[in-house]
Motif scaffolding. Structure first.
Motif, PDB file in Angstrom:
ATOM      1  N   UNK A  74     -26.347 -18.417 -13.296  1.00 23.77           N
ATOM      2  CA  UNK A  74     -27.655 -18.632 -12.910  1.00 23.77           C
ATOM      3  C   UNK A  74     -28.019 -20.246 -12.564  1.00 23.77           C
ATOM      4  N   UNK A  75     -28.507 -20.376 -11.332  1.00 29.99           N
ATOM      5  CA  UNK A  75     -28.757 -21.740 -11.178  1.00 29.99           C
ATOM      6  C   UNK A  75     -30.320 -21.906 -11.055  1.00 29.99           C
ATOM      7  N   UNK A  76     -30.897 -20.857 -10.580  1.00 30.83           N
ATOM      8  CA  UNK A  76     -32.441 -20.980 -10.536  1.00 30.83           C
ATOM      9  C   UNK A  76     -32.920 -19.566 -10.564  1.00 30.83           C
ATOM     10  N   UNK A  77     -33.940 -19.376 -11.302  1.00 31.42           N
ATOM     11  CA  UNK A  77     -34.555 -17.933 -11.594  1.00 31.42           C
ATOM     12  C   UNK A  77     -36.076 -18.087 -11.624  1.00 31.42           C
ATOM     13  N   UNK A  78     -36.728 -17.517 -10.499  1.00 29.00           N
ATOM     14  CA  UNK A  78     -38.275 -17.665 -10.737  1.00 29.00           C
ATOM     15  C   UNK A  78     -38.823 -16.861 -11.825  1.00 29.00           C
ATOM     16  N   UNK A  79     -39.924 -17.265 -12.386  1.00 26.24           N
ATOM     17  CA  UNK A  79     -40.429 -16.447 -13.576  1.00 26.24           C
ATOM     18  C   UNK A  79     -40.730 -15.159 -13.214  1.00 26.24           C
ATOM     19  N   UNK A  80     -41.233 -14.540 -12.298  1.00 27.30           N
ATOM     20  CA  UNK A  80     -41.563 -13.075 -11.816  1.00 27.30           C
ATOM     21  C   UNK A  80     -40.082 -12.336 -11.809  1.00 27.30           C
ATOM     22  N   UNK A  81     -39.497 -13.067 -11.166  1.00 25.98           N
ATOM     23  CA  UNK A  81     -37.882 -12.513 -10.809  1.00 25.98           C
ATOM     24  C   UNK A  81     -37.238 -12.552 -12.080  1.00 25.98           C
ATOM     25  N   UNK A  82     -37.292 -13.271 -12.853  1.00 29.85           N
ATOM     26  CA  UNK A  82     -36.539 -13.377 -14.033  1.00 29.85           C
ATOM     27  C   UNK A  82     -36.750 -11.885 -14.805  1.00 29.85           C
ATOM     28  N   UNK A  83     -37.883 -11.582 -14.917  1.00 33.95           N
ATOM     29  CA  UNK A  83     -38.128 -10.209 -15.684  1.00 33.95           C
ATOM     30  C   UNK A  83     -37.428  -9.124 -15.158  1.00 33.95           C
ATOM     31  N   UNK A  84     -37.148  -9.078 -13.758  1.00 37.27           N
ATOM     32  CA  UNK A  84     -36.192  -7.928 -13.536  1.00 37.27           C
ATOM     33  C   UNK A  84     -34.888  -8.041 -13.912  1.00 37.27           C
ATOM     34  N   UNK A  85     -34.268  -9.381 -14.239  1.00 43.67           N
ATOM     35  CA  UNK A  85     -32.934  -9.364 -14.596  1.00 43.67           C
ATOM     36  C   UNK A  85     -33.006  -9.177 -16.106  1.00 43.67           C
ATOM     37  N   UNK A  86     -33.939  -9.687 -16.927  1.00 45.24           N
ATOM     38  CA  UNK A  86     -33.905  -9.436 -18.158  1.00 45.24           C
ATOM     39  C   UNK A  86     -34.236  -7.783 -18.658  1.00 45.24           C
ATOM     40  N   UNK A  87     -34.849  -7.054 -17.627  1.00 37.91           N
ATOM     41  CA  UNK A  87     -35.159  -5.743 -18.036  1.00 37.91           C
ATOM     42  C   UNK A  87     -34.193  -4.974 -17.548  1.00 37.91           C
ATOM     43  N   UNK A  88     -33.093  -5.243 -16.663  1.00 39.32           N
ATOM     44  CA  UNK A  88     -32.229  -4.508 -16.156  1.00 39.32           C
ATOM     45  C   UNK A  88     -31.000  -4.205 -17.342  1.00 39.32           C
TER      46      UNK A  88
END
Length: 380
Positions: free
Chosen positions: A366-380
């Motif tokens: 991970x080099x950059x992860x926007x706040x809203x999109x970060x949630x999708x990765x954390x919930x996967x």
């Protein structure tokens, strides 16, 4: 590194325009089979990470003001974060090695290249040093090859910033006083330095022949900067200098293409619609098929913006090639630039509705992860 299957988005594959597809990542590489951890990227566009062939925007982090940054390594680390936010997964950091002194002088260059080497293990984007060598520095020709090897520099660009017409007439170039003071030098001493360099210019051509032959033997890639004439480009080609960075005229760009040389133009030039000093338009060269790659030059955000702007004229596949596979190929980096199995997982995720970069991965990290999109990765 993390493993995931990116689903629900459109993906720019080498075959053409973006299409709905799954993109799986494991071990820092793109893989064929799903890994079993789907991340929904509906509403997004997945693109190859940007390869920036030439950028000096890091200078403001390394030396924002006199005395403000005493540790250039921390400046390089900060610059790497800026690269990532702008979708750049491989960044060539262009540092002067010049008679001009100060932040462009050899001593400062040594500090910067040491800082890049020290910072590379700490950052996610891949950092590649580039040395911009002033051809009038004849006394440095003998030691330069060994320095490049010690600094692990794979790419050299030749510059010439002497105002030859005025110096040949014994006249001071414009803005000399400001440049001298910026470099911490007495203006009259600075002028005498320039006159001495100008007096030895007849020796430069033969010296360049020998230097370029040596560097070619070391496997160093070489480029010329600001070509203006057909003859000038042909002379560089004869020395094995096969990359034309920012040619200033259509004639020079056409000469490069006719000889099979690569042409690199500035993304800020594309966004501006033309050069800030009246040179040939990068957009015109792109649409004429005379440009192989775009570079950030001095402004990292321009790369993504320029590619998206050009996509409306030449299509996404052709436009994005200028900032991904095009520059990767010029650098000999065959492991990146395309989203195909086996290559590095250098990935840029764009929010289609806004055109914002919301996620960036370099070699699966991970080099950059926007706040809203970060949630999708954390919930996967």
């Amino acid at each position: 590194m993390i493993e995931f299957d990116l689903v629900g988005a459109k993906v720019l594959l080498p075959e053409g325009e973006p299409v709905p597809a799954r993109l799986s990542v494991s071990g820092g590489r793109i893989v064929t089979a799903p890994v079993g951890r789907p991340v929904d990227l509906s509403g997004c566009l997945i693109l190859p990470g940007i390869v920036d062939l030439h950028g000096d925007g890091f200078e403001r982090h390394v030396a924002p003001r006199r005395g403000a940054m005493t540790d250039p390594e921390e400046g390089i680390v900060t610059a790497a974060s800026e690269l990532a936010v702008n979708g750049i997964t491989t960044g060539v950091l262009a540092q002067f090695y010049s008679w001009e002194g100060g932040l462009r002088g050899p001593e400062f260059a040594a500090r910067v290249f040491g800082a890049i080497a020290a910072a590379r293990p700490r950052v996610v984007p891949d950092l590649i040093p580039q040395l911009r060598f002033e051809i009038a520095m004849l006394d440095d020709y003998g030691t330069l090859p060994a320095k490049l090897a010690a600094w692990e520099i794979p790419y050299v660009v030749f510059n010439d910033h002497l105002a030859h017409d005025r110096l040949a007439a014994g006249r001071k170039p414009p803005r000399l006083t400001g440049q001298a003071l910026k470099a911490g030098c007495n203006p009259e001493v600075y002028f005498q330095r320039m006159l001495a360099l100008e007096a030895r210019m007849p020796e430069v051509s033969a010296a360049l022949d020998g230097l370029c032959a040596t560097l070619a033997g070391q496997g160093v890639r070489m480029g010329s900067h600001d070509d203006r004439t057909q003859r000038g480009r042909e002379e560089w080609r004869g020395r094995g200098v096969r990359i034309a960075e920012f040619p200033e005229t259509l004639v020079a760009a056409e000469a490069a293409r006719a000889g099979g040389d690569a042409v690199v133009m500035g993304a800020p030039n594309v966004m501006r619609g033309g050069s800030h000093n009246g040179n040939v338009s990068a957009r015109d060269l792109v649409t004429a098929g005379l440009c192989d790659a775009l570079a950030s030059d001095y402004h990292y955000p321009s790369l993504c913006r320029a590619a998206l702007s050009l996509a409306r004229e030449i299509g996404m596949a052709a436009a994005w090639r200028l900032v991904s596979s095009g520059p990767a190929e010029l650098l000999g980096l065959t492991d990146r630039g395309r989203l195909t199995p086996g290559r590095r997982a250098d990935i840029l995720v764009l929010e289609q509705a806004t055109g914002r970069i919301v996620a960036v991965f370099a070699a699966g990290r991970v080099a950059h992860l926007n706040g809203d999109l970060a949630g999708r990765f954390l919930m996967a």
